[in-house]
Design a protein around this motif. Structure first.
Motif, PDB file in Angstrom:
ATOM      1  N   SER A 176       0.824  -1.205   0.000  1.00 18.80           N
ATOM      2  CA  SER A 176       0.000   0.000   0.000  1.00 18.80           C
ATOM      3  C   SER A 176       0.859   1.256   0.000  1.00 18.80           C
ATOM      4  CB  SER A 176      -0.921   0.006   1.225  1.00 18.80           C
ATOM      5  OG  SER A 176      -1.740  -1.135   1.237  1.00 18.80           O
ATOM      6  N   ILE A 177       1.899   1.259   0.804  1.00 18.02           N
ATOM      7  CA  ILE A 177       2.785   2.417   0.870  1.00 18.02           C
ATOM      8  C   ILE A 177       3.502   2.621  -0.458  1.00 18.02           C
ATOM      9  CG2 ILE A 177       4.883   3.317   1.958  1.00 18.02           C
ATOM     10  CD1 ILE A 177       3.931   2.040   4.564  1.00 18.02           C
ATOM     11  N   LEU A 178       3.849   1.531  -1.114  1.00 20.33           N
ATOM     12  CA  LEU A 178       4.516   1.639  -2.412  1.00 20.33           C
ATOM     13  C   LEU A 178       3.582   2.226  -3.462  1.00 20.33           C
ATOM     14  CD1 LEU A 178       6.445  -1.755  -2.361  1.00 20.33           C
ATOM     15  CD2 LEU A 178       7.403   0.520  -2.039  1.00 20.33           C
ATOM     16  N   VAL A 179       2.291   1.877  -3.404  1.00 20.47           N
ATOM     17  CA  VAL A 179       1.317   2.488  -4.315  1.00 20.47           C
ATOM     18  C   VAL A 179       1.196   3.977  -4.027  1.00 20.47           C
ATOM     19  CG1 VAL A 179      -1.117   2.545  -4.972  1.00 20.47           C
ATOM     20  CG2 VAL A 179       0.025   0.365  -4.666  1.00 20.47           C
ATOM     21  N   LEU A 180       1.218   4.343  -2.748  1.00 20.51           N
ATOM     22  CA  LEU A 180       1.159   5.753  -2.363  1.00 20.51           C
ATOM     23  C   LEU A 180       2.357   6.511  -2.928  1.00 20.51           C
ATOM     24  CD1 LEU A 180      -0.347   7.897  -0.690  1.00 20.51           C
ATOM     25  CD2 LEU A 180       1.093   7.260   1.250  1.00 20.51           C
ATOM     26  N   LEU A 181       3.541   5.897  -2.858  1.00 21.25           N
ATOM     27  CA  LEU A 181       4.733   6.525  -3.431  1.00 21.25           C
ATOM     28  C   LEU A 181       4.586   6.716  -4.942  1.00 21.25           C
ATOM     29  CD1 LEU A 181       7.655   4.672  -1.563  1.00 21.25           C
ATOM     30  CD2 LEU A 181       6.835   7.006  -1.192  1.00 21.25           C
ATOM     31  N   ALA A 182       3.963   5.741  -5.601  1.00 19.64           N
ATOM     32  CA  ALA A 182       3.753   5.853  -7.048  1.00 19.64           C
ATOM     33  C   ALA A 182       2.852   7.038  -7.381  1.00 19.64           C
ATOM     34  CB  ALA A 182       3.146   4.562  -7.589  1.00 19.64           C
ATOM     35  N   GLY A 183       1.968   7.395  -6.449  1.00 18.68           N
ATOM     36  CA  GLY A 183       1.056   8.509  -6.680  1.00 18.68           C
ATOM     37  C   GLY A 183       1.731   9.860  -6.720  1.00 18.68           C
ATOM     38  N   TYR A 184       2.979   9.950  -6.267  1.00 21.17           N
ATOM     39  CA  TYR A 184       3.710  11.215  -6.282  1.00 21.17           C
ATOM     40  C   TYR A 184       4.598  11.359  -7.517  1.00 21.17           C
ATOM     41  CZ  TYR A 184       2.302  11.348  -1.379  1.00 21.17           C
ATOM     42  OH  TYR A 184       1.569  11.346  -0.223  1.00 21.17           O
ATOM     43  N   MET A 185       4.565  10.384  -8.386  1.00 19.80           N
ATOM     44  CA  MET A 185       5.448  10.410  -9.538  1.00 19.80           C
ATOM     45  C   MET A 185       4.821  11.175 -10.700  1.00 19.80           C
ATOM     46  SD  MET A 185       7.302   6.711  -9.560  1.00 19.80           S
ATOM     47  CE  MET A 185       8.545   6.378  -8.319  1.00 19.80           C
ATOM     48  N   HIS A 186       5.646  11.422 -11.695  1.00 12.39           N
ATOM     49  CA  HIS A 186       5.165  12.087 -12.898  1.00 12.39           C
ATOM     50  C   HIS A 186       4.118  11.204 -13.568  1.00 12.39           C
ATOM     51  CE1 HIS A 186       5.154  14.454 -16.539  1.00 12.39           C
ATOM     52  NE2 HIS A 186       5.444  13.371 -17.261  1.00 12.39           N
ATOM     53  N   ASN A 187       3.022  11.841 -14.050  1.00 13.08           N
ATOM     54  CA  ASN A 187       1.909  11.104 -14.649  1.00 13.08           C
ATOM     55  C   ASN A 187       1.384  10.062 -13.658  1.00 13.08           C
ATOM     56  OD1 ASN A 187       0.020  10.255 -16.440  1.00 13.08           O
ATOM     57  ND2 ASN A 187       1.446   9.543 -18.011  1.00 13.08           N
ATOM     58  N   ALA A 188       0.928  10.569 -12.500  1.00  9.83           N
ATOM     59  CA  ALA A 188       0.514   9.706 -11.398  1.00  9.83           C
ATOM     60  C   ALA A 188      -0.618   8.764 -11.777  1.00  9.83           C
ATOM     61  CB  ALA A 188       0.094  10.562 -10.198  1.00  9.83           C
ATOM     62  N   GLU A 189      -1.515   9.219 -12.645  1.00  8.83           N
ATOM     63  CA  GLU A 189      -2.658   8.393 -13.028  1.00  8.83           C
ATOM     64  C   GLU A 189      -2.209   7.081 -13.661  1.00  8.83           C
ATOM     65  OE1 GLU A 189      -5.928   8.884 -16.422  1.00  8.83           O
ATOM     66  OE2 GLU A 189      -6.051  10.454 -14.894  1.00  8.83           O
TER      67      GLU A 189
ATOM     68  N   ALA B 173      12.376   3.930  -2.422  1.00 12.67           N
ATOM     69  CA  ALA B 173      12.288   5.384  -2.577  1.00 12.67           C
ATOM     70  C   ALA B 173      13.547   5.948  -3.240  1.00 12.67           C
ATOM     71  CB  ALA B 173      12.071   6.028  -1.211  1.00 12.67           C
ATOM     72  N   LEU B 174      14.712   5.439  -2.833  1.00 12.20           N
ATOM     73  CA  LEU B 174      15.963   5.902  -3.431  1.00 12.20           C
ATOM     74  C   LEU B 174      16.030   5.566  -4.921  1.00 12.20           C
ATOM     75  CD1 LEU B 174      18.579   4.999  -0.665  1.00 12.20           C
ATOM     76  CD2 LEU B 174      17.920   7.289  -1.408  1.00 12.20           C
ATOM     77  N   LEU B 175      15.683   4.333  -5.261  1.00 11.45           N
ATOM     78  CA  LEU B 175      15.747   3.924  -6.665  1.00 11.45           C
ATOM     79  C   LEU B 175      14.680   4.629  -7.500  1.00 11.45           C
ATOM     80  CD1 LEU B 175      16.333   0.058  -6.287  1.00 11.45           C
ATOM     81  CD2 LEU B 175      18.009   1.806  -6.904  1.00 11.45           C
ATOM     82  N   GLY B 176      13.498   4.851  -6.900  1.00 16.08           N
ATOM     83  CA  GLY B 176      12.412   5.475  -7.648  1.00 16.08           C
ATOM     84  C   GLY B 176      12.601   6.951  -7.885  1.00 16.08           C
ATOM     85  N   TYR B 177      13.066   7.683  -6.846  1.00 14.57           N
ATOM     86  CA  TYR B 177      13.153   9.134  -6.941  1.00 14.57           C
ATOM     87  C   TYR B 177      14.560   9.639  -7.218  1.00 14.57           C
ATOM     88  CZ  TYR B 177       8.402   9.269  -5.081  1.00 14.57           C
ATOM     89  OH  TYR B 177       7.066   9.096  -4.911  1.00 14.57           O
ATOM     90  N   VAL B 178      15.544   9.102  -6.523  1.00 14.88           N
ATOM     91  CA  VAL B 178      16.928   9.578  -6.678  1.00 14.88           C
ATOM     92  C   VAL B 178      17.552   9.012  -7.950  1.00 14.88           C
ATOM     93  CG1 VAL B 178      19.222   9.684  -5.627  1.00 14.88           C
ATOM     94  CG2 VAL B 178      17.184   9.803  -4.179  1.00 14.88           C
ATOM     95  N   ALA B 179      17.385   7.685  -8.148  1.00 12.61           N
ATOM     96  CA  ALA B 179      17.953   7.059  -9.355  1.00 12.61           C
ATOM     97  C   ALA B 179      17.027   7.197 -10.560  1.00 12.61           C
ATOM     98  CB  ALA B 179      18.232   5.580  -9.091  1.00 12.61           C
ATOM     99  N   HIS B 180      15.848   7.801 -10.358  1.00  8.88           N
ATOM    100  CA  HIS B 180      14.895   8.077 -11.438  1.00  8.88           C
ATOM    101  C   HIS B 180      14.445   6.815 -12.174  1.00  8.88           C
ATOM    102  CE1 HIS B 180      15.725  12.302 -10.774  1.00  8.88           C
ATOM    103  NE2 HIS B 180      17.020  12.081 -10.974  1.00  8.88           N
TER     104      HIS B 180
ATOM    105  N   GLY C 264      11.855   1.236  -9.898  1.00  7.19           N
ATOM    106  CA  GLY C 264      12.716   1.386  -8.726  1.00  7.19           C
ATOM    107  C   GLY C 264      11.993   1.048  -7.437  1.00  7.19           C
ATOM    108  N   ILE C 265      10.721   1.502  -7.335  1.00  5.35           N
ATOM    109  CA  ILE C 265       9.929   1.185  -6.146  1.00  5.35           C
ATOM    110  C   ILE C 265       9.744  -0.316  -6.010  1.00  5.35           C
ATOM    111  CG2 ILE C 265       7.637   1.408  -5.113  1.00  5.35           C
ATOM    112  CD1 ILE C 265       7.454   4.188  -6.280  1.00  5.35           C
TER     113      ILE C 265
ATOM    114  N   ILE D  49      13.545  -6.526  -2.818  1.00  4.13           N
ATOM    115  CA  ILE D  49      14.682  -6.665  -1.898  1.00  4.13           C
ATOM    116  C   ILE D  49      14.187  -6.851  -0.470  1.00  4.13           C
ATOM    117  CG2 ILE D  49      16.667  -5.469  -0.885  1.00  4.13           C
ATOM    118  CD1 ILE D  49      17.123  -4.181  -3.633  1.00  4.13           C
ATOM    119  N   GLY D  50      13.163  -6.087  -0.084  1.00  5.77           N
ATOM    120  CA  GLY D  50      12.601  -6.239   1.257  1.00  5.77           C
ATOM    121  C   GLY D  50      12.018  -7.621   1.485  1.00  5.77           C
ATOM    122  N   ILE D  51      11.296  -8.138   0.486  1.00  2.68           N
ATOM    123  CA  ILE D  51      10.708  -9.475   0.601  1.00  2.68           C
ATOM    124  C   ILE D  51      11.798 -10.541   0.655  1.00  2.68           C
ATOM    125  CG2 ILE D  51       9.304 -11.202  -0.605  1.00  2.68           C
ATOM    126  CD1 ILE D  51       7.588  -8.903  -1.662  1.00  2.68           C
ATOM    127  N   LEU D  52      12.869 -10.347  -0.105  1.00  6.77           N
ATOM    128  CA  LEU D  52      13.973 -11.308  -0.099  1.00  6.77           C
ATOM    129  C   LEU D  52      14.625 -11.384   1.285  1.00  6.77           C
ATOM    130  CD1 LEU D  52      15.761 -13.262  -1.693  1.00  6.77           C
ATOM    131  CD2 LEU D  52      17.197 -11.309  -2.325  1.00  6.77           C
TER     132      LEU D  52
END
Length: 497
Positions: free
Chosen positions: A289-302, A438-445, A450-451, A457-460
């Motif tokens: 759920s939090i990862l979907v929320l992070l996706a909502g802040y990206m370019h072309n959120a829809e 968050a780092l891979l999605g926003y910082v590494a673009h 990235g998210i 990685i967290g699940i692994l």
């Protein structure tokens, strides 16, 4: 059965390599071969027990989750904004609340499973009623999340039109959430006594009714969002009503002896176990759920929200298969611990895990093969379909991991080790997965990719930790702890049950 042959070969070489040394005498080799000769029969018998529990659970969970997916599919063909809004509510608010209720209900699975294994059948009805009390209170406390859904999404910075539509859809989920209180606990109660075949049949009726009503209300009458959500609520009520009729109608005579005032006694231990169970499960579901929320802040959120949620829903649908094995793991482990057989417990873990991995590999291959056309099941938007296609390789990896960690979580639930798993989930998801995503999605673009990499990685990390814990657990000690728990709680209530 193909998986039985694979497991037999696997366990054969495992046992042979463990017992053999290149200098061993021939008579020892012969003795080992005689011992392994019974292995196929043992695996076959254990597999039958597992599938007897897992298959109805899989059908029930796939049907229940399928109802949500069918609704998303119908809404996706209404408008892109409504699709994004439904995706936001279903993968954020509903999953948040449902995670708590599923986790709280898993305490029923632990207690009823161990009571059934110890032949304390009369206590199972008491545990079920206690779970209803605890879960109804919990559900009521969660209502503000749905009543003020639109305001919450605006506060979180979502686009105004998506937030407004989300607030309206949130209100429609309230009846279904109260319905979950009974559906989840009853299913676990029936599963613990291996009577969940009735749940499978009810679930088949549910998904059939849901598809027909969705088509009637949305496609034929053109009722839009109200029609889609009304169909979802009606089909959900069919399940809870049918399950209550089955229990109250006398089909569980040994475990249901009627309503009892004993349900209001000794609630504190149940609350403690329910809370630790809730934290364990909801940390997993909130993660997505939090990862979907992070996706909502990206370019072309829809597009980002829609594509990510479609992949997560496909992943979640396959996850329902694995939840069937989670339920089977919980029942088998709790039953064997209740009986006091540590050796059977360990053998069951090996068969459960191996079977689930075989299924996970097959599902992963399927995702890779059909990933390019997956998005068309939910939308006609070519941009969203292309985004889904780009995520298909990550989806395949997630599907494979799904086949491992739910079984290990089920083992922990069966043993009552939810608190330890909650700590592992917290560290794996929130200290590793989300920061990396968050780092891979926003910082590494890398955007949504990235998210999702962070999620994997967290699940692994979680999977490796749970694997270590399962194979390092002293199961003889768990047998003693289960016996002590059952004796302590049953003596307190037996007089009034």
């Amino acid at each position: 059965m193909l998986h039985v042959k694979i497991l037999t070969d696997y366990f054969f070489w495992w046992e042979m390599c463990r017992a053999m040394d290149y200098g061993i005498h021939d008579h020892l080799l012969s003795s080992e071969q005689n011992e392994v000769a019974n292995l196929k029969e043992r695996i076959y018998e254990e597999s039958k027990k597992i599938w007897w529990i897992a298959l109805p659970g899989i059908i029930a969970r796939v049907s229940s989750f399928g109802a949500l997916i069918v609704t998303q599919s119908f809404i996706g063909h209404i408008s892109a904004v409504d699709l994004a809004a439904y995706a936001l509510v279903q993968t954020l608010t509903v999953r948040f609340a449902n995670g708590i209720l599923i986790g709280m209900s898993s305490a029923t699975e632990t207690l009823c499973g161990q009571a059934y294994g110890a032949k304390q059948h009369y206590m199972m009805g008491i545990y079920l009623q206690r779970s209803w009390i605890v879960n109804l209170i919990t559900c009521t406390l969660l209502m503000p999340l749905f009543i003020f859904g639109g305001a919450i999404f605006r506060l979180l910075g979502q686009e105004p039109d998506i937030a407004s539509a989300s607030g309206y859809i949130s209100l429609w989920f309230i009846p279904m959430l109260y319905n979950y209180v009974f559906v989840l606990t009853i299913q676990m109660y029936l599963q613990a006594q291996q009577k969940n075949i009735v749940v499978a049949w009810i679930s088949v009726v549910q998904i059939t009714v849901h598809v027909l009503l969705s088509w009637l209300f949305v496609s034929h009458f053109n009722w839009g969002i109200p029609g889609a959500m009304a169909a979802l609520n009606i089909s959900s009520v069919v399940v809870s009503f049918s399950e209550l009729v089955y229990i109250l109608g006398g089909w569980c005579p040994e475990t249901w002896t009627g309503f009892s005032s004993a349900a209001f006694k000794d609630l504190l231990p149940v609350i403690k176990l329910s809370v630790s169970s809730g934290v364990m499960v909801c940390l997993e579901l909130w993660y997505n759920s939090i990862l979907v929320l992070l996706a909502g802040y990206m370019h072309n959120a829809e597009v980002a929200i829609s594509a990510f949620s479609i992949c997560l829903n496909v992943n979640g649908w396959e996850f329902m298969l694995c939840l069937g094995f989670l339920g089977a793991a919980c029942v088998r482990i709790s039953n064997e611990l209740g009986r006091g057989d540590a050796k059977a417990t360990k053998f069951s873990i090996k068969v459960l895990l191996s079977t689930s991995v075989v299924i996970g590999v097959l599902c992963s291959i399927t995702c890779l093969a059909f990933g390019h056309n997956l998005g068309y099941l939910f939308t006609n938007d070519v941009t969203v379909v292309k985004a889904v296609s780009n995520l298909s390789h990550l989806l395949a990896i997630s599907v494979l991991l799904n086949s491992i960690y739910p079984v290990l979580s089920g083992v922990s639930v069966g043993a009552g080790l939810q608190g330890t798993v909650a700590v592992i989930n917290m560290c794996s998801y929130y200290f590793v997965g989300i920061p990396i995503g968050a780092l891979l999605g926003y910082v590494a673009h890398l955007e949504v990719e990235g998210i999702w990499i962070g999620m994997i990685i967290g699940i692994l990390v979680q999977t490796l930790s749970l694997s270590y814990m399962a194979f390092q657990t002293d199961w003889d000690l768990q047998v003693r702890l289960a016996a002590e728990r059952l004796q302590r709680w049953s003596l307190k209530s037996s007089g009034t049950a």
